[in-house]
Design a protein around this motif. Sequence first.
Motif, mmCIF file in Angstrom:
data_model
loop_
_atom_site.group_PDB
_atom_site.id
_atom_site.type_symbol
_atom_site.label_atom_id
_atom_site.label_comp_id
_atom_site.label_asym_id
_atom_site.label_seq_id
_atom_site.Cartn_x
_atom_site.Cartn_y
_atom_site.Cartn_z
ATOM 1 N N PHE A 177 0.842 -1.191 0.000
ATOM 2 C CA PHE A 177 0.000 0.000 0.000
ATOM 3 C C PHE A 177 0.882 1.247 0.000
ATOM 4 C CE2 PHE A 177 -2.748 -3.144 2.236
ATOM 5 C CZ PHE A 177 -3.750 -3.210 1.278
ATOM 6 N N ASP A 178 0.651 2.115 -0.982
ATOM 7 C CA ASP A 178 1.316 3.414 -1.012
ATOM 8 C C ASP A 178 0.423 4.392 -0.253
ATOM 9 O OD1 ASP A 178 3.343 5.382 -2.314
ATOM 10 O OD2 ASP A 178 1.376 6.243 -2.754
ATOM 11 N N ILE A 179 0.891 4.843 0.910
ATOM 12 C CA ILE A 179 0.078 5.661 1.811
ATOM 13 C C ILE A 179 0.572 7.101 1.795
ATOM 14 C CG2 ILE A 179 -0.554 6.021 4.241
ATOM 15 C CD1 ILE A 179 -0.309 2.983 4.624
ATOM 16 N N THR A 180 -0.365 8.029 1.587
ATOM 17 C CA THR A 180 -0.052 9.450 1.698
ATOM 18 C C THR A 180 -0.257 9.863 3.151
ATOM 19 O OG1 THR A 180 -0.828 9.811 -0.559
ATOM 20 C CG2 THR A 180 -0.518 11.759 0.826
ATOM 21 N N ARG A 181 0.830 10.228 3.815
ATOM 22 C CA ARG A 181 0.778 10.596 5.227
ATOM 23 C C ARG A 181 0.065 11.935 5.419
ATOM 24 N NH1 ARG A 181 6.641 9.389 4.738
ATOM 25 N NH2 ARG A 181 7.166 7.421 5.791
#
Length: 371
Positions: free
Chosen positions: A199-203
Amino acid sequence: MTVRTTSASVRPTAAASLDATDRGRLLSGAHHDPHALLGAHPVPGGVVFRALRPYAQAVAVVVDGMRTRLDDVGDGLFSGVLPLDAIPEYTLSVTYDGTDFEAQDPYRFLPALGEVDLHLIGEGRHEELWKALGAHPMAHEGVLGTRFTVWAPNARGVRVCGDFCHWDGSTGFPMRSLGSSGVWELFLPGFGEGTLYKFDITRPDGTHTLRADPMARRTEVPPATASIVTESSYAWGDAGWMAERAERTAVHEAPFSVYEVHLPSWRPGWTYRQLADELPSYVRDLGFTHVQFMPVAEHPFGGSWGYQVTGFYAPTARLGTPDDFKYLVDALHRAGIGVLMDWVPAHFPRDDWALAEFDGRPLYEHEDPQP
């Protein structure tokens, strides 16, 4: 209902365009509802189709076997309005390096996670989270694929990425936020057993972090760290032992002798299935009633003996697949040996692909009062 039958581009219209803010959030991986932008939607004059396919040379909509090319509007976005009365059944034809690939559009599907699951997750009392979260191959709306779900309440956006997009988060598939539950969801048609993903998560601060699935049931063999879509095909053979266990004296009132074993070092280099050929008879002949596995949940450093967990739902891939692990447990049961497993929830390593500050803030751990 009519549709253009040529491969020429549809004429751009204002209805096909995205608001600059929505476009920016979508492209940066920070949009909470990509399904509201992508896919097919009724608009004045017909139905607008939008697709996000970075690096594609062309994208076309296929309706009843007829192909209509969408306009390339930059940054991997393709869109166009077709003069239709209603949203049809359709697929996308995507061209990469001169080759056309026809595929279902992930953004035409309703959520594949039910309201009861979301309600229980929201109340913090879902007792079968492994069924609700993670990657689950399934048929949804008559189409085979995989439902991806992840709990990341602090994220500004989440995308599924993997070997299918060369681990480039910017080319991954944006997921939608399911309300206040903190759960992000996406059904990817055509994806199934063996797919590598993260999962590419935008913080919250807008930066990105690429994370393995906390609910993954299978992982790559360390030191590789990807999660793997898996679907068990194992047929258990321990029905007799399970029935006997249910009828026998309560375990705390019966003779109880436990053989503790660290599987990777009991017979170094052996697989789960090789261990199943020897461990059951060895333990039974010594008079033990149970074995206790030292931690088998996935961990990056073998020297920790499993006490630094990164994947609580995946048996370590060092010795085989999840079905191979089931084969070992099954063999012990059929030999009359109960199985206990050491579970280590108290701590985990701070690898930047794993659980620590998973969505940009402490999520699976207490926040350090003195960072």
